[in-house]
Write a protein that holds these residues in place. Structure first.
Motif, PDB file in Angstrom:
ATOM      1  N   CYS A 188      -5.497   2.408   9.457  1.00 34.58           N
ATOM      2  CA  CYS A 188      -4.960   3.736   8.884  1.00 34.58           C
ATOM      3  C   CYS A 188      -4.106   4.343   9.739  1.00 34.58           C
ATOM      4  O   CYS A 188      -2.900   4.914   9.445  1.00 34.58           O
ATOM      5  N   GLU A 189      -4.270   4.285  10.977  1.00 31.54           N
ATOM      6  CA  GLU A 189      -3.322   4.783  12.053  1.00 31.54           C
ATOM      7  C   GLU A 189      -1.917   4.110  12.104  1.00 31.54           C
ATOM      8  O   GLU A 189      -0.940   4.666  12.044  1.00 31.54           O
ATOM      9  N   ASP A 190      -1.998   2.812  11.681  1.00 28.90           N
ATOM     10  CA  ASP A 190      -0.668   2.155  11.608  1.00 28.90           C
ATOM     11  C   ASP A 190       0.127   2.475  10.603  1.00 28.90           C
ATOM     12  O   ASP A 190       1.224   2.540  10.604  1.00 28.90           O
ATOM     13  N   LEU A 191      -0.772   2.662   9.360  1.00 24.70           N
ATOM     14  CA  LEU A 191       0.026   3.161   8.094  1.00 24.70           C
ATOM     15  C   LEU A 191       0.654   4.427   8.131  1.00 24.70           C
ATOM     16  O   LEU A 191       1.773   4.891   7.634  1.00 24.70           O
ATOM     17  N   THR A 208       0.749  -1.199  -0.079  1.00 28.80           N
ATOM     18  CA  THR A 208      -0.033  -0.038   0.086  1.00 28.80           C
ATOM     19  C   THR A 208       0.940   1.051   0.053  1.00 28.80           C
ATOM     20  O   THR A 208       0.578   2.280  -0.884  1.00 28.80           O
ATOM     21  N   LEU A 209       1.936   1.300   0.956  1.00 37.09           N
ATOM     22  CA  LEU A 209       2.648   2.506   0.918  1.00 37.09           C
ATOM     23  C   LEU A 209       3.806   2.502  -0.182  1.00 37.09           C
ATOM     24  O   LEU A 209       4.063   3.547  -0.809  1.00 37.09           O
ATOM     25  N   ASN A 210       4.360   1.490  -0.479  1.00 37.58           N
ATOM     26  CA  ASN A 210       5.375   1.457  -1.663  1.00 37.58           C
ATOM     27  C   ASN A 210       4.786   1.843  -2.971  1.00 37.58           C
ATOM     28  O   ASN A 210       5.599   2.499  -3.759  1.00 37.58           O
ATOM     29  N   TYR A 211       3.801   1.356  -3.438  1.00 40.68           N
ATOM     30  CA  TYR A 211       2.929   1.739  -4.608  1.00 40.68           C
ATOM     31  C   TYR A 211       2.070   3.060  -4.434  1.00 40.68           C
ATOM     32  O   TYR A 211       1.250   3.125  -5.339  1.00 40.68           O
ATOM     33  N   ARG A 212       2.145   3.503  -3.116  1.00 42.14           N
ATOM     34  CA  ARG A 212       1.283   4.664  -3.137  1.00 42.14           C
ATOM     35  C   ARG A 212      -0.379   4.601  -3.373  1.00 42.14           C
ATOM     36  O   ARG A 212      -0.890   5.482  -3.798  1.00 42.14           O
ATOM     37  N   ILE A 213      -0.810   3.389  -2.830  1.00 37.67           N
ATOM     38  CA  ILE A 213      -2.148   3.086  -3.160  1.00 37.67           C
ATOM     39  C   ILE A 213      -3.188   3.923  -2.174  1.00 37.67           C
ATOM     40  O   ILE A 213      -2.791   4.081  -1.098  1.00 37.67           O
ATOM     41  N   PRO A 214      -4.095   4.655  -2.695  1.00 39.73           N
ATOM     42  CA  PRO A 214      -5.032   5.573  -1.800  1.00 39.73           C
ATOM     43  C   PRO A 214      -5.515   4.741  -0.704  1.00 39.73           C
ATOM     44  O   PRO A 214      -5.921   3.686  -0.909  1.00 39.73           O
ATOM     45  N   TYR A 215      -5.756   5.237   0.348  1.00 35.47           N
ATOM     46  CA  TYR A 215      -6.324   4.615   1.453  1.00 35.47           C
ATOM     47  C   TYR A 215      -7.297   5.687   2.484  1.00 35.47           C
ATOM     48  O   TYR A 215      -6.730   6.896   2.374  1.00 35.47           O
ATOM     49  N   GLY A 216      -8.176   5.127   3.146  1.00 40.01           N
ATOM     50  CA  GLY A 216      -8.725   5.848   4.227  1.00 40.01           C
ATOM     51  C   GLY A 216      -9.353   5.363   4.950  1.00 40.01           C
ATOM     52  O   GLY A 216      -9.838   3.942   4.941  1.00 40.01           O
ATOM     53  N   CYS A 264      12.524   2.360   5.548  1.00 36.85           N
ATOM     54  CA  CYS A 264      13.977   1.651   5.563  1.00 36.85           C
ATOM     55  C   CYS A 264      15.037   2.537   4.782  1.00 36.85           C
ATOM     56  O   CYS A 264      14.671   3.551   3.975  1.00 36.85           O
ATOM     57  N   GLN A 265      16.269   2.281   5.035  1.00 36.63           N
ATOM     58  CA  GLN A 265      17.375   3.287   4.337  1.00 36.63           C
ATOM     59  C   GLN A 265      17.296   3.108   2.612  1.00 36.63           C
ATOM     60  O   GLN A 265      17.785   3.671   2.034  1.00 36.63           O
ATOM     61  N   CYS A 266      16.503   2.118   2.253  1.00 36.58           N
ATOM     62  CA  CYS A 266      16.418   1.538   0.991  1.00 36.58           C
ATOM     63  C   CYS A 266      15.417   2.465   0.325  1.00 36.58           C
ATOM     64  O   CYS A 266      14.959   2.494  -1.027  1.00 36.58           O
ATOM     65  N   GLY A 267      14.660   3.210   1.130  1.00 38.07           N
ATOM     66  CA  GLY A 267      13.341   3.858   0.684  1.00 38.07           C
ATOM     67  C   GLY A 267      12.084   3.177   0.757  1.00 38.07           C
ATOM     68  O   GLY A 267      10.869   3.972   0.658  1.00 38.07           O
ATOM     69  N   SER A 268      11.963   1.754   1.310  1.00 41.13           N
ATOM     70  CA  SER A 268      10.923   1.072   1.095  1.00 41.13           C
ATOM     71  C   SER A 268      10.253   1.224   2.685  1.00 41.13           C
ATOM     72  O   SER A 268      10.834   1.430   3.489  1.00 41.13           O
ATOM     73  N   ALA A 269       8.848   0.971   2.846  1.00 44.31           N
ATOM     74  CA  ALA A 269       8.380   1.041   3.886  1.00 44.31           C
ATOM     75  C   ALA A 269       8.227  -0.352   4.796  1.00 44.31           C
ATOM     76  O   ALA A 269       8.297  -1.256   4.034  1.00 44.31           O
ATOM     77  N   CYS A 270       7.987  -0.171   6.116  1.00 50.14           N
ATOM     78  CA  CYS A 270       7.933  -1.378   6.873  1.00 50.14           C
ATOM     79  C   CYS A 270       6.845  -0.997   7.954  1.00 50.14           C
ATOM     80  O   CYS A 270       7.140   0.082   8.567  1.00 50.14           O
ATOM     81  N   LEU A 271       6.393  -1.926   8.578  1.00 50.36           N
ATOM     82  CA  LEU A 271       5.188  -1.597   9.464  1.00 50.36           C
ATOM     83  C   LEU A 271       5.668  -2.238  10.781  1.00 50.36           C
ATOM     84  O   LEU A 271       6.095  -1.173  11.698  1.00 50.36           O
ATOM     85  N   SER A 272       5.452  -3.353  11.163  1.00 46.79           N
ATOM     86  CA  SER A 272       5.812  -3.776  12.492  1.00 46.79           C
ATOM     87  C   SER A 272       7.098  -5.059  12.533  1.00 46.79           C
ATOM     88  O   SER A 272       7.453  -5.609  13.270  1.00 46.79           O
ATOM     89  N   SER A 273       7.383  -5.282  10.973  1.00 43.57           N
ATOM     90  CA  SER A 273       8.254  -6.081  10.777  1.00 43.57           C
ATOM     91  C   SER A 273       9.733  -5.471  10.392  1.00 43.57           C
ATOM     92  O   SER A 273       9.748  -4.958   9.121  1.00 43.57           O
ATOM     93  N   PHE A 274      10.943  -5.405  11.285  1.00 38.94           N
ATOM     94  CA  PHE A 274      11.974  -4.312  10.870  1.00 38.94           C
ATOM     95  C   PHE A 274      13.106  -4.658  11.698  1.00 38.94           C
ATOM     96  O   PHE A 274      12.770  -5.464  12.697  1.00 38.94           O
ATOM     97  N   ILE A 275      14.221  -4.197  11.338  1.00 41.61           N
ATOM     98  CA  ILE A 275      15.548  -4.316  12.173  1.00 41.61           C
ATOM     99  C   ILE A 275      15.707  -2.796  12.524  1.00 41.61           C
ATOM    100  O   ILE A 275      15.913  -1.944  11.467  1.00 41.61           O
ATOM    101  N   GLN A 276      16.110  -2.545  13.861  1.00 44.93           N
ATOM    102  CA  GLN A 276      16.233  -1.157  14.222  1.00 44.93           C
ATOM    103  C   GLN A 276      17.704  -0.958  14.925  1.00 44.93           C
ATOM    104  O   GLN A 276      18.148  -1.878  15.755  1.00 44.93           O
ATOM    105  N   ILE A 277      18.504   0.199  14.604  1.00 45.17           N
ATOM    106  CA  ILE A 277      19.784   0.486  15.027  1.00 45.17           C
ATOM    107  C   ILE A 277      19.630   2.022  15.283  1.00 45.17           C
ATOM    108  O   ILE A 277      18.824   2.768  14.983  1.00 45.17           O
ATOM    109  N   THR A 278      20.922   2.304  16.240  1.00 49.01           N
ATOM    110  CA  THR A 278      21.199   3.777  16.336  1.00 49.01           C
ATOM    111  C   THR A 278      22.311   4.042  15.841  1.00 49.01           C
ATOM    112  O   THR A 278      23.285   3.446  16.019  1.00 49.01           O
ATOM    113  N   VAL A 279      22.493   5.133  15.055  1.00 48.81           N
ATOM    114  CA  VAL A 279      23.588   5.639  14.390  1.00 48.81           C
ATOM    115  C   VAL A 279      23.978   7.112  14.890  1.00 48.81           C
ATOM    116  O   VAL A 279      22.953   7.800  15.417  1.00 48.81           O
ATOM    117  N   THR A 280      25.313   7.497  14.570  1.00 50.06           N
ATOM    118  CA  THR A 280      25.717   8.742  14.849  1.00 50.06           C
ATOM    119  C   THR A 280      25.005   9.832  13.894  1.00 50.06           C
ATOM    120  O   THR A 280      25.671   9.590  12.605  1.00 50.06           O
TER     121      THR A 280
END
Length: 325
Positions: A256-259, A239-247, A265-281
Motif C-alpha cells: 500500500c505504501e509503494d502504491l 491497480t492504479l490505472n484502473y483505479r481499483i480500490p485497495y487498502g 508518466c507523461q502519458c498519464g499512466s502509473a509506474c512503480l519501480s520500472s521507469f525512465i527518469q529525466i530532469t527538464v526545465t
C-alpha cells in the motif's frame, strides 16, 4: 472575584455538611462584585525571555495564542499540550530538537511557528494527526531538516509553508496534494531538482532562491526500466490505472505504501519501480503568480523530474524535445 471569600464559603459548606450548628458557621455578608474586579479569561500570552517563563504556575486553559520565544527551550513543555483551545503556537527562537506526537492533540491549532530551532525531522505521526484538518500555517525555517516524511502531504489544509534555511535535499514527493497551498518558501536549502508533482501546485508566491539546482539534461536518462515488466509492476500499474480500490485490509501494508508513492508518466499512466527518469526545465511562473528569482542571474526556471513508463513514451518526448530545440 475574591479568593478569600470563596474559601470561607467553601469552609462553611463543609462544616454544614458535617452537621455543624448554623450559628457557628463562618458566613459573612457577600457584597455584589464590580465588573472591573472580574478577570476575563486570558486568550493571549506572549513570553520573550527565559526569566518570564512560568515554572510554578500553569498556563491559563483559555489561551488561544501562545508565544514562548527566546526562552532556550530544549523541548516542548507538556503543559502546553493541555491547552485545547490553542489556535496559534509560536515556539520560535528556541533549542527544540524533537516534536512530541501529542502536538496533534491540539485540535484547534491553525498556526505553528518553529522558526530558528534545532529540529532535524518532522514526524509522520504529526502528519496523520488532527493537524490534517486544522493546520494552515507552518514555519519550519532555520532548522536542520534534511527531508520531510511521505505523510507530510496529508496536511491538506496548509496555506502557508516556510522551509527556508534548512538542509533539504528534496521536497515531499506528493507535494501536489497540498491543493490549498498558496505561499511556499524553501530558499537556501540543498535542492538539486523539484519533484514531478510540483507541477500541480497553484501558488500566489514562491521562493526557491539559493538552491544548488542541477543543469537538466533530457538526453541523459536514468533508466530503471525492467523488460519484461515484473508481475508486481504489472499488478501495481493495473491497480492504479484502473483505479481499483485497495487498502491494508486487502494488501500488505508495504505494498500500500509503494502504491501511494507511485510515479506518473507523461502519458498519464502509473509506474512503480520500472521507469525512465529525466530532469527538464520548468518556468516557475507556471505554478506561481509571484516568483522570487532562483539565482542572482535573474532566472525563474528550475529543473523538475519527469517519468516515463516505457521506451515508447520516452522516445515520443525525445522527438518533441529535439524538434523544439
Amino acid at each position: 472575584a475574591n479568593a478569600s471569600n470563596l474559601k470561607n464559603f467553601l469552609s462553611a459548606v463543609r462544616l454544614a455538611h458535617q452537621g455543624t450548628d448554623i450559628g457557628s458557621l463562618p458566613l459573612s455578608a457577600l457584597v455584589p462584585v464590580k465588573t472591573s474586579e472580574v478577570e476575563k479569561p486570558k486568550s493571549k500570552m506572549i513570553i520573550t525571555s527565559k526569566r518570564d517563563y512560568p515554572l510554578t504556575k500553569n498556563f491559563p486553559y483559555s489561551l488561544e495564542h501562545l508565544q514562548t520565544s527566546y526562552c532556550k527551550l530544549a523541548r516542548i513543555d507538556m503543559r502546553v499540550l493541555c491547552l485545547k483551545k490553542l489556535r496559534k503556537l509560536d515556539l520560535s527562537h528556541n533549542h527544540i530538537k524533537q516534536l512530541p506526537a501529542t502536538i496533534g492533540d491540539l485540535i484547534c491549532l491553525q498556526e505553528l511557528n518553529l522558526h530558528d530551532n534545532h529540529l532535524e525531522s518532522f514526524s509522520g505521526a504529526l502528519c496523520n494527526s488532527t493537524l490534517q484538518k486544522s493546520l494552515q500555517f507552518l514555519d519550519l525555517s532555520q532548522n536542520k531538516i534534511k527531508a520531510l516524511p511521505i505523510q507530510f502531504c496529508q496536511l491538506r489544509e496548509l496555506v502557508n509553508l516556510k522551509l527556508d534555511d534548512n538542509e533539504l535535499i528534496r521536497l515531499p514527493f506528493k507535494i501536489g496534494q497540498l491543493d490549498h497551498l498558496r505561499f511556499l518558501s524553501a530558499a537556501r536549502n540543498k535542492l538539486p531538482f523539484l519533484p514531478s508533482d510540483f507541477r500541480k501546485l497553484c501558488l500566489e508566491n514562491l521562493d526557491l532562491f539559493g538552491n544548488p539546482f542541477e543543469q537538466p539534461n533530457p538526453l541523459v536518462p536514468n533508466i530503471q526500466l525492467k523488460i519484461p515488466l515484473t508481475l508486481l509492476e504489472c499488478a501495481a500499474r493495473a491497480t492504479l490505472n484502473y483505479r481499483i480500490p485497495y487498502g491494508c485490509h486487502l494488501l500488505p501494508s508495504h505494498l500500500c505504501e509503494d502504491l501511494e508513492v507511485a510515479k506518473t508518466c507523461q502519458c498519464g499512466s502509473a509506474c512503480l519501480s520500472s521507469f525512465i527518469q529525466i530532469t527538464v526545465t520548468m518556468n516557475l511562473h507556471h505554478v506561481a503568480h509571484t516568483v522570487v528569482l532562483v539565482d542572482n542571474m535573474g532566472g525563474t526556471e528550475a529543473p523538475i523530474i519527469c517519468y516515463f513508463c516505457s521506451l515508447d513514451c520516452y522516445s515520443q518526448f525525445l522527438d518533441r524535445y529535439l524538434q523544439s530545440n
